[in-house]
Design a protein around this motif. Structure first.
Motif, mmCIF file in Angstrom:
data_model
loop_
_atom_site.group_PDB
_atom_site.id
_atom_site.type_symbol
_atom_site.label_atom_id
_atom_site.label_comp_id
_atom_site.label_asym_id
_atom_site.label_seq_id
_atom_site.Cartn_x
_atom_site.Cartn_y
_atom_site.Cartn_z
ATOM 1 N N ALA A 172 0.492 -1.333 -0.005
ATOM 2 C CA ALA A 172 0.187 0.145 -0.087
ATOM 3 C C ALA A 172 0.859 1.155 -0.136
ATOM 4 C CB ALA A 172 -0.845 -0.150 1.259
ATOM 5 N N GLU A 173 2.200 1.205 0.489
ATOM 6 C CA GLU A 173 2.904 2.387 0.527
ATOM 7 C C GLU A 173 3.722 2.598 -0.928
ATOM 8 O OE1 GLU A 173 6.038 3.004 3.742
ATOM 9 O OE2 GLU A 173 5.260 1.372 4.436
ATOM 10 N N GLY A 174 3.143 1.786 -1.742
ATOM 11 C CA GLY A 174 3.670 1.711 -3.036
ATOM 12 C C GLY A 174 5.066 1.075 -3.404
ATOM 13 N N ARG A 175 5.615 0.183 -2.489
ATOM 14 C CA ARG A 175 6.839 -0.388 -2.379
ATOM 15 C C ARG A 175 6.934 -1.522 -3.701
ATOM 16 N NH1 ARG A 175 9.883 0.507 2.298
ATOM 17 N NH2 ARG A 175 9.302 2.082 3.348
ATOM 18 N N SER A 176 7.780 -1.507 -4.421
ATOM 19 C CA SER A 176 8.029 -2.496 -5.357
ATOM 20 C C SER A 176 8.544 -3.765 -4.709
ATOM 21 C CB SER A 176 9.200 -2.143 -6.561
ATOM 22 O OG SER A 176 10.581 -2.287 -5.675
ATOM 23 N N ASN A 177 8.482 -5.044 -5.148
ATOM 24 C CA ASN A 177 8.624 -6.038 -4.900
ATOM 25 C C ASN A 177 10.053 -6.338 -4.222
ATOM 26 O OD1 ASN A 177 6.206 -6.879 -5.789
ATOM 27 N ND2 ASN A 177 6.726 -8.706 -6.711
ATOM 28 N N ALA A 178 10.930 -5.548 -5.154
ATOM 29 C CA ALA A 178 12.344 -5.645 -4.802
ATOM 30 C C ALA A 178 12.570 -4.843 -3.245
ATOM 31 C CB ALA A 178 13.274 -4.932 -5.776
ATOM 32 N N ALA A 179 11.776 -3.823 -3.024
ATOM 33 C CA ALA A 179 11.876 -2.685 -1.924
ATOM 34 C C ALA A 179 11.311 -3.694 -1.008
ATOM 35 C CB ALA A 179 11.251 -1.420 -2.369
ATOM 36 N N ILE A 180 10.423 -4.331 -1.002
ATOM 37 C CA ILE A 180 9.604 -5.097 -0.182
ATOM 38 C C ILE A 180 10.679 -6.128 0.441
ATOM 39 C CG2 ILE A 180 7.925 -6.709 0.660
ATOM 40 C CD1 ILE A 180 6.025 -5.263 -1.381
ATOM 41 N N ALA A 181 11.476 -6.866 -0.258
ATOM 42 C CA ALA A 181 12.241 -7.646 -0.145
ATOM 43 C C ALA A 181 13.528 -7.211 0.691
ATOM 44 C CB ALA A 181 12.925 -8.551 -1.407
ATOM 45 N N THR A 182 14.044 -5.920 0.097
ATOM 46 C CA THR A 182 15.113 -5.233 0.935
ATOM 47 C C THR A 182 14.729 -5.043 2.680
ATOM 48 O OG1 THR A 182 15.953 -4.316 -0.903
ATOM 49 C CG2 THR A 182 16.732 -3.375 1.101
ATOM 50 N N GLU A 183 13.375 -4.357 2.574
ATOM 51 C CA GLU A 183 12.862 -3.831 3.970
ATOM 52 C C GLU A 183 12.830 -4.931 4.645
ATOM 53 O OE1 GLU A 183 11.073 -1.301 6.827
ATOM 54 O OE2 GLU A 183 12.065 -0.863 4.780
ATOM 55 N N LEU A 184 12.043 -6.306 4.350
ATOM 56 C CA LEU A 184 11.873 -7.535 5.311
ATOM 57 C C LEU A 184 12.967 -8.385 5.369
ATOM 58 C CD1 LEU A 184 8.223 -8.131 4.239
ATOM 59 C CD2 LEU A 184 9.080 -6.746 6.053
ATOM 60 N N LYS A 185 14.014 -7.853 4.474
ATOM 61 C CA LYS A 185 15.286 -9.030 4.399
ATOM 62 C C LYS A 185 14.864 -10.211 4.112
ATOM 63 C CE LYS A 185 17.931 -6.163 7.757
ATOM 64 N NZ LYS A 185 17.051 -5.145 7.946
ATOM 65 N N VAL A 186 14.171 -10.405 2.947
ATOM 66 C CA VAL A 186 13.968 -11.949 2.413
ATOM 67 C C VAL A 186 14.194 -11.771 1.088
ATOM 68 C CG1 VAL A 186 11.819 -12.265 4.076
ATOM 69 C CG2 VAL A 186 11.389 -11.064 2.009
ATOM 70 N N SER A 187 13.936 -13.078 0.371
ATOM 71 C CA SER A 187 14.328 -13.171 -1.021
ATOM 72 C C SER A 187 13.145 -12.636 -1.776
ATOM 73 C CB SER A 187 14.442 -14.513 -1.270
ATOM 74 O OG SER A 187 13.126 -15.240 -1.313
ATOM 75 N N HIS A 188 13.525 -12.220 -3.071
ATOM 76 C CA HIS A 188 12.552 -11.582 -3.926
ATOM 77 C C HIS A 188 11.327 -12.820 -4.488
ATOM 78 C CE1 HIS A 188 15.094 -8.368 -6.175
ATOM 79 N NE2 HIS A 188 14.979 -8.390 -4.586
ATOM 80 N N ALA A 189 11.801 -14.108 -4.427
ATOM 81 C CA ALA A 189 10.841 -14.925 -4.573
ATOM 82 C C ALA A 189 9.696 -15.179 -3.389
ATOM 83 C CB ALA A 189 11.504 -16.229 -4.814
ATOM 84 N N ALA A 190 10.324 -15.001 -2.225
ATOM 85 C CA ALA A 190 9.595 -15.018 -0.940
ATOM 86 C C ALA A 190 8.449 -14.069 -1.012
ATOM 87 C CB ALA A 190 10.312 -14.681 0.290
ATOM 88 N N VAL A 191 8.938 -12.636 -1.481
ATOM 89 C CA VAL A 191 7.857 -11.676 -1.352
ATOM 90 C C VAL A 191 6.749 -11.941 -2.495
ATOM 91 C CG1 VAL A 191 7.388 -9.071 -2.362
ATOM 92 C CG2 VAL A 191 9.579 -9.851 -1.005
ATOM 93 N N ALA A 192 7.204 -12.488 -3.747
ATOM 94 C CA ALA A 192 6.200 -12.772 -4.931
ATOM 95 C C ALA A 192 5.166 -13.912 -4.237
ATOM 96 C CB ALA A 192 7.032 -13.172 -6.065
ATOM 97 N N LYS A 193 5.760 -14.828 -3.532
ATOM 98 C CA LYS A 193 4.947 -15.749 -2.968
ATOM 99 C C LYS A 193 3.755 -15.241 -2.007
ATOM 100 C CE LYS A 193 4.973 -20.231 -0.410
ATOM 101 N NZ LYS A 193 5.863 -21.331 0.129
#
Length: 214
Positions: free
Chosen positions: A163-184
């Motif tokens: 909702a903050e408009g974060r991209s998948n990559a930005a979410i992965a960085t913020e939560l310290k998880v992989s891009h694949a985990a964010v997509a899932k």
């Protein structure tokens, strides 16, 4: 970046001007009412308008209505709404007006200067920024619904960042998880909320807001 500000509080208006100037932005006009905002945008053709939701003369939704009118007249204008109140309808109304950058933040966020400036830049670059507190409050109202209860704590975190408009990559960085985990996680969120995923950022955020407001 050229910016126009519409804020009726002289103190906050001047504070915004100083912050934006300090970090290299040009404030072409800083006004305190909706008619002056409309005129300022027409005169200065800014990249971004920072607009208080409630402006004179009625202090209701004059800022929102002015922003919507400006987006219809200037489709490429990015708009960041500021408010003291949590009103998801205002966020949705602005997002539905076009594909240019759009945001809705609580005024308290201005106190975190770097975070605020990041939001300004994200909206100016065509992104979407919705205050995560709006998502949290709306989600709490939906807790009785089975699909809302089905979200895990991690999925709720991802939802707020979406909702903050974060991209998948930005979410992965913020939560310290992989891009694949964010997509899932995002796939699970849309499935549990009964929403259709889409690559369009505004529509992704709108889908979340539409569900949470139901």
């Amino acid at each position: 970046m050229r910016i126009v500000i519409a804020e009726d509080s002289a103190l906050l208006r001047e504070g915004l001007v100083q912050i934006l100037h300090k970090f290299g932005h040009e404030v072409a006009a800083a006004v305190d009412n909706a008619p002056s905002l409309l005129a300022a945008v027409r005169d200065h053709s800014p990249d971004l308008a920072v607009v208080d939701v409630r402006l004179p003369p009625g202090f209701k939704d004059e800022g929102v209505q002015a922003a919507v009118a400006l987006r219809q007249e200037h489709p490429d204008l990015a708009v960041l709404l500021l408010s003291q109140y949590l009103e998801a309808d205002y966020a949705a109304e602005l997002l539905e007006t076009g594909s240019a950058g759009a945001g809705y933040l609580l005024k308290d966020r201005v106190g975190d200067v770097l975070d605020f400036l990041g939001s300004v830049q994200r909206v100016a670059d065509g992104g979407t920024v919705i205050d995560p507190e709006i998502v949290r409050r709306l989600l709490s109202r939906r807790r009785g619904h089975s699909s809302a209860r089905a979200l895990t704590p991690r999925e709720t975190e991802v939802l707020a960042l979406m909702a903050e408009g974060r991209s998948n990559a930005a979410i992965a960085t913020e939560l310290k998880v992989s891009h694949a985990a964010v997509a899932k996680h995002i796939g699970n969120i849309f499935e549990k909320l009964g929403l259709h995923s889409t690559g369009a950022e505004h529509r992704r955020v709108l889908a979340v807001l539409a569900y949470l407001k139901r």
